[in-house]
Scaffold this motif. Sequence first.
Motif, PDB file in Angstrom:
ATOM      1  N   VAL A 192       0.853  -1.188   0.000  1.00 51.18           N
ATOM      2  CA  VAL A 192       0.000   0.000   0.000  1.00 51.18           C
ATOM      3  C   VAL A 192       0.887   1.236   0.000  1.00 51.18           C
ATOM      4  CG1 VAL A 192      -1.897  -1.128   1.210  1.00 51.18           C
ATOM      5  CG2 VAL A 192      -0.111   0.039   2.527  1.00 51.18           C
ATOM      6  N   ALA A 193       0.342   2.348  -0.464  1.00 56.10           N
ATOM      7  CA  ALA A 193       1.089   3.603  -0.416  1.00 56.10           C
ATOM      8  C   ALA A 193       1.151   4.118   1.017  1.00 56.10           C
ATOM      9  CB  ALA A 193       0.430   4.636  -1.320  1.00 56.10           C
ATOM     10  N   ILE A 194       2.264   4.763   1.365  1.00 54.92           N
ATOM     11  CA  ILE A 194       2.421   5.363   2.687  1.00 54.92           C
ATOM     12  C   ILE A 194       2.720   6.844   2.504  1.00 54.92           C
ATOM     13  CG2 ILE A 194       3.704   5.350   4.857  1.00 54.92           C
ATOM     14  CD1 ILE A 194       4.453   2.470   4.347  1.00 54.92           C
ATOM     15  N   HIS A 195       1.847   7.681   3.027  1.00 54.96           N
ATOM     16  CA  HIS A 195       2.032   9.137   2.961  1.00 54.96           C
ATOM     17  C   HIS A 195       1.810   9.685   4.372  1.00 54.96           C
ATOM     18  CE1 HIS A 195       2.027   8.759  -1.389  1.00 54.96           C
ATOM     19  NE2 HIS A 195       0.850   8.162  -1.339  1.00 54.96           N
ATOM     20  N   ASP A 196       2.881  10.084   5.018  1.00 53.73           N
ATOM     21  CA  ASP A 196       2.793  10.551   6.404  1.00 53.73           C
ATOM     22  C   ASP A 196       3.512  11.882   6.518  1.00 53.73           C
ATOM     23  OD1 ASP A 196       2.849  10.973   9.131  1.00 53.73           O
ATOM     24  OD2 ASP A 196       3.336   8.905   9.641  1.00 53.73           O
ATOM     25  N   LYS A 197       2.747  12.964   6.643  1.00 52.78           N
ATOM     26  CA  LYS A 197       3.360  14.286   6.737  1.00 52.78           C
ATOM     27  C   LYS A 197       4.121  14.466   8.041  1.00 52.78           C
ATOM     28  CE  LYS A 197      -0.908  16.470   8.473  1.00 52.78           C
ATOM     29  NZ  LYS A 197      -0.383  16.712   9.822  1.00 52.78           N
ATOM     30  N   ASP A 198       3.758  13.715   9.091  1.00 57.18           N
ATOM     31  CA  ASP A 198       4.435  13.852  10.375  1.00 57.18           C
ATOM     32  C   ASP A 198       5.851  13.279  10.324  1.00 57.18           C
ATOM     33  OD1 ASP A 198       2.334  15.133  11.739  1.00 57.18           O
ATOM     34  OD2 ASP A 198       1.314  13.222  11.996  1.00 57.18           O
ATOM     35  N   GLY A 200       7.324  12.442   7.412  1.00 50.74           N
ATOM     36  CA  GLY A 200       7.952  12.845   6.154  1.00 50.74           C
ATOM     37  C   GLY A 200       8.068  11.710   5.158  1.00 50.74           C
ATOM     38  N   LEU A 201       7.443  10.585   5.418  1.00 52.50           N
ATOM     39  CA  LEU A 201       7.554   9.429   4.535  1.00 52.50           C
ATOM     40  C   LEU A 201       6.526   9.505   3.420  1.00 52.50           C
ATOM     41  CD1 LEU A 201       9.148   6.773   4.251  1.00 52.50           C
ATOM     42  CD2 LEU A 201       7.280   5.636   5.458  1.00 52.50           C
ATOM     43  N   ASP A 202       6.966   9.293   2.188  1.00 48.01           N
ATOM     44  CA  ASP A 202       6.082   9.340   1.025  1.00 48.01           C
ATOM     45  C   ASP A 202       6.505   8.226   0.077  1.00 48.01           C
ATOM     46  OD1 ASP A 202       4.266   9.978  -0.911  1.00 48.01           O
ATOM     47  OD2 ASP A 202       5.130  11.937  -1.405  1.00 48.01           O
ATOM     48  N   LEU A 203       5.830   7.075   0.161  1.00 43.69           N
ATOM     49  CA  LEU A 203       6.192   5.909  -0.636  1.00 43.69           C
ATOM     50  C   LEU A 203       4.976   5.376  -1.372  1.00 43.69           C
ATOM     51  CD1 LEU A 203       8.304   3.797   1.925  1.00 43.69           C
ATOM     52  CD2 LEU A 203       9.180   5.325   0.143  1.00 43.69           C
ATOM     53  N   PRO A 204       5.082   5.146  -2.679  1.00 40.92           N
ATOM     54  CA  PRO A 204       4.032   4.401  -3.353  1.00 40.92           C
ATOM     55  C   PRO A 204       4.163   2.920  -3.015  1.00 40.92           C
ATOM     56  CG  PRO A 204       5.819   4.877  -4.878  1.00 40.92           C
ATOM     57  CD  PRO A 204       6.160   5.568  -3.575  1.00 40.92           C
ATOM     58  N   ALA A 205       3.156   2.131  -3.359  1.00 40.52           N
ATOM     59  CA  ALA A 205       3.265   0.693  -3.146  1.00 40.52           C
ATOM     60  C   ALA A 205       4.399   0.132  -3.999  1.00 40.52           C
ATOM     61  CB  ALA A 205       1.938   0.018  -3.509  1.00 40.52           C
ATOM     62  N   GLY A 206       5.100  -0.850  -3.467  1.00 42.17           N
ATOM     63  CA  GLY A 206       6.199  -1.471  -4.209  1.00 42.17           C
ATOM     64  C   GLY A 206       7.425  -1.678  -3.356  1.00 42.17           C
ATOM     65  N   GLU A 207       8.530  -2.022  -4.012  1.00 49.15           N
ATOM     66  CA  GLU A 207       9.809  -2.239  -3.321  1.00 49.15           C
ATOM     67  C   GLU A 207      10.607  -0.944  -3.325  1.00 49.15           C
ATOM     68  OE1 GLU A 207      12.227  -5.976  -3.765  1.00 49.15           O
ATOM     69  OE2 GLU A 207      13.646  -4.563  -4.680  1.00 49.15           O
ATOM     70  N   HIS A 208      11.212  -0.636  -2.172  1.00 50.39           N
ATOM     71  CA  HIS A 208      11.948   0.620  -2.035  1.00 50.39           C
ATOM     72  C   HIS A 208      13.269   0.369  -1.311  1.00 50.39           C
ATOM     73  CE1 HIS A 208       8.145   2.579  -3.044  1.00 50.39           C
ATOM     74  NE2 HIS A 208       7.584   1.786  -2.137  1.00 50.39           N
ATOM     75  N   HIS A 209      14.333   0.980  -1.806  1.00 51.70           N
ATOM     76  CA  HIS A 209      15.614   0.956  -1.097  1.00 51.70           C
ATOM     77  C   HIS A 209      15.767   2.299  -0.407  1.00 51.70           C
ATOM     78  CE1 HIS A 209      19.490  -0.755  -0.152  1.00 51.70           C
ATOM     79  NE2 HIS A 209      20.026   0.432  -0.396  1.00 51.70           N
ATOM     80  N   LEU A 210      15.735   2.287   0.927  1.00 55.35           N
ATOM     81  CA  LEU A 210      15.679   3.503   1.723  1.00 55.35           C
ATOM     82  C   LEU A 210      17.051   3.904   2.229  1.00 55.35           C
ATOM     83  CD1 LEU A 210      12.563   2.612   3.924  1.00 55.35           C
ATOM     84  CD2 LEU A 210      12.606   3.594   1.610  1.00 55.35           C
TER      85      LEU A 210
END
Length: 374
Positions: A192-198, A200-210
């Motif tokens: 699922v997408a994660i959008h959290d202004k608190d 600062g995380l903004d990720l679409p669904a999928g694999e991410h290298h952070l």
Amino acid sequence: MAEHKRVPRRRRKVLRVTACAFAALVVLGGGAAGYAYLKLNGNIKSVDIDGRLGDARPPAATDGSFNILVLGSDSRVGENGDLAGGDTGESARSDTAMVVHIGQDHARASIVSIPRDTLVDRPDCTDANGKAVPGAERAMYNSAFEVGGAACAVKTTEQLTGLRMDHYLQVDFAGFARVVDAMGGATVTTTVAIHDKDSGLDLPAGEHHLDGQQALAFVRTRHGVGDGSDLGRIELQKQMVKSLLQQAGGIGLFSNPVKLWSIGDTMTKSITADSALGSVNSLVGLVQELKGIGPDQLTMVTLPVETAPGDPNRVVERQPQARQLWAALKADRPVPQAVVSAQPQNPAQATPTASPAASPATSPKPAATATAGR
């Protein structure tokens, strides 16, 4: 460091993350090794837990098993304020708390996350300056670190669990981000997408290298995914731990002295340990004892909790499951299946078309308060 029973050499699987911090000493030779030892040893901050708590504690196990309390501090002092935002003044709470139980054969481990907003009876404590801190009934678990420091956090955890915390490790926001960067980042997958202004995380669904800052936002986020509870955030933290374990096993550390030194220097700067672990020798010894523990030998659960009576924004231990969990660890048995099967769902890996199913271990939107977002 406390003496623990040695075990036969085992086939290496994935090294624990902590091993990365000190492996540089293995590949550095001659005078460089001496310099490395002094440099890394000087980085480590320590606190005398045993001296502050005395003998009025649960007895240490005699079968070779032991426990480590790992805390993540939410201090905003220095770099932490730039990374995390918000303002806690000079205070700090234990934003993350994990009891790590190492089995007697040192080939398996159980990790229990304690929700920060769990109500507990906090015991009388003495803070780092020697000031008496009175106990309190129905206090938030993470307040123990805030009012009494590391020793009070350990004492409160021992009273809650009935287990001796043989060792203590602490890392703050900036330290965590630095460690992730030194390791080359961490890979996570979300459905699922994660959008959290608190956070600062903004990720679409999928694999991410952070990178480090993104990884910090991932383990801190809660408003941007799931039901906004701290229990969901704990599931993200478990996912990150497993990702870092996999990363540690796949970056070729032993063939890259520069990388080894960078990670060792970064990690020793980033932790506070109890005085028994507050040296490179002690930490290396601990790593050697635990090097056979990889993801397949690790069980991670959250303490079973339910909504606190009279306070929908707090939780209390769910009985009898919590009591059974602590009893199992005290007897060096596996986490009860009743606890494992009732764990909350990871909100980042939920079915996108449906809300996560409520589990018997969860409560509706626990800890949804102003302080919970810190």
